[in-house]
Scaffold this motif. Structure first.
Motif: not given
Ligand code: HEC
Length: 247
Positions: A113, A115, A118, A130-131, A151
């Motif tokens: 997507p 960013l 985001t 997340y990272l 996922g």
């Protein structure tokens, strides 16, 4: 008198709002010892921009941000911009596109997507987490999964820096009370601490990208408040002067 009290309360309310909002954002409620939203740190933003162009722009665009706007905001000259941060085929007035063709959806199972927004849509802490939350999972096509986005079809593109980590499965870890969620099983180039700082720079850059006028907004807000604080006693004295013959 009621009016004056109300005006004073409003001013104080505004001021505490401005003071506490960044603190609330910064703490974020989670465990982020190296992450603090700080778009005033230009050196950090420059590192984040460089890292974004090296590690992320291959797949992700920032379609609402132009290269030359970014250079101006980050204190970079056009030469520095061209030499360090741009794909050679782009022009300084272009928005930050990705080298990834559209059919990439087929390669990863999901389109990477844009960013631009985001960090606002998901929140900076989410991006930072997340990272840091890719872990080895042989059941996934790319061999990694992510606890923040289960996922996820993004590869762990920062593995060279972070290394690979495994998820710790025992019960204490699940409720997150101080126990470590991950265990490093293959070392990367950066130490754990260095990687957190790397992610913090990258996240701050995405916070900047989501709102390039952020620094201006904050400094304008402060100036308005200072102006109102100075104006308030003057207006109050003036009001007293005007009304003194009537009361
Ligand atoms: C090889 C291509 C590729 C690279 C390089 C890449 N990503 Fe991704 N990224 C993806 C894909 C594909 C997804 C979609 C994941 C999904 O939804 O399953 C994604 C999703 C994301 C998301 C989640 C967005 C959302 O709101 O769901 C973030 C944040 C993100 N990437 C950040 C980064 C950052 C930061 C970098 C650079 C360090 C990076 N990505 C590098 C392919 C890539």
């Amino acid at each position: 008198m009621k009016l004056i009290k109300a005006a004073a309360a409003l001013l104080i309310g505004l001021a505490t709002g401005v003071l506490t909002a960044p603190a609330a954002l910064a703490s974020g409620g989670g465990d982020h010892p190296y992450f603090r939203v700080d778009t005033g740190n230009l050196a950090g933003l420059q590192r984040g921009a460089r890292d974004f162009m090296s590690y992320c722009a291959g797949c992700h665009s920032l379609k609402y941000l132009r290269y030359n706007r970014m250079a101006a905001d980050l204190g970079l000259s056009e030469e520095q911009l061209k030499a360090n941060l741009m794909f050679t085929s782009d022009k300084p007035g272009d928005t930050i596109a990705t080298a990834m063709p559209n059919e990439s959806a087929d390669w990863f199972g999901a389109q990477p997507p844009d960013l631009s927004l985001t960090a606002r849509a998901r929140g900076p802490e989410w991006v930072s987490d997340y990272l840091q939350s890719f872990y080895l999972d042989p059941s996934r096509p790319l061999g990694v999964n992510n606890t923040v986005l289960p996922g996820a079809s993004m590869p762990h593109v920062l593995w060279e820096l972070q290394g690979f980590q495994a998820k710790v499965e025992h019960a204490a870890a699940a409720d997150g009370h101080g126990a470590k969620k991950f265990e490093l099983v293959q070392k990367g180039k950066l130490s754990e601490e260095e990687y957190k700082k790397f992610v913090a720079d990258l996240t701050n850059f995405l916070v900047y990208a989501a709102e390039p006028a952020r620094n201006k907004r904050i400094s304008t807000g402060w100036n308005v408040l200072i102006f109102l604080f100075i104006l308030f006693p003057i207006v109050y004295l003036l009001k007293k002067e005007y009304w003194k013959d009537i009361h």
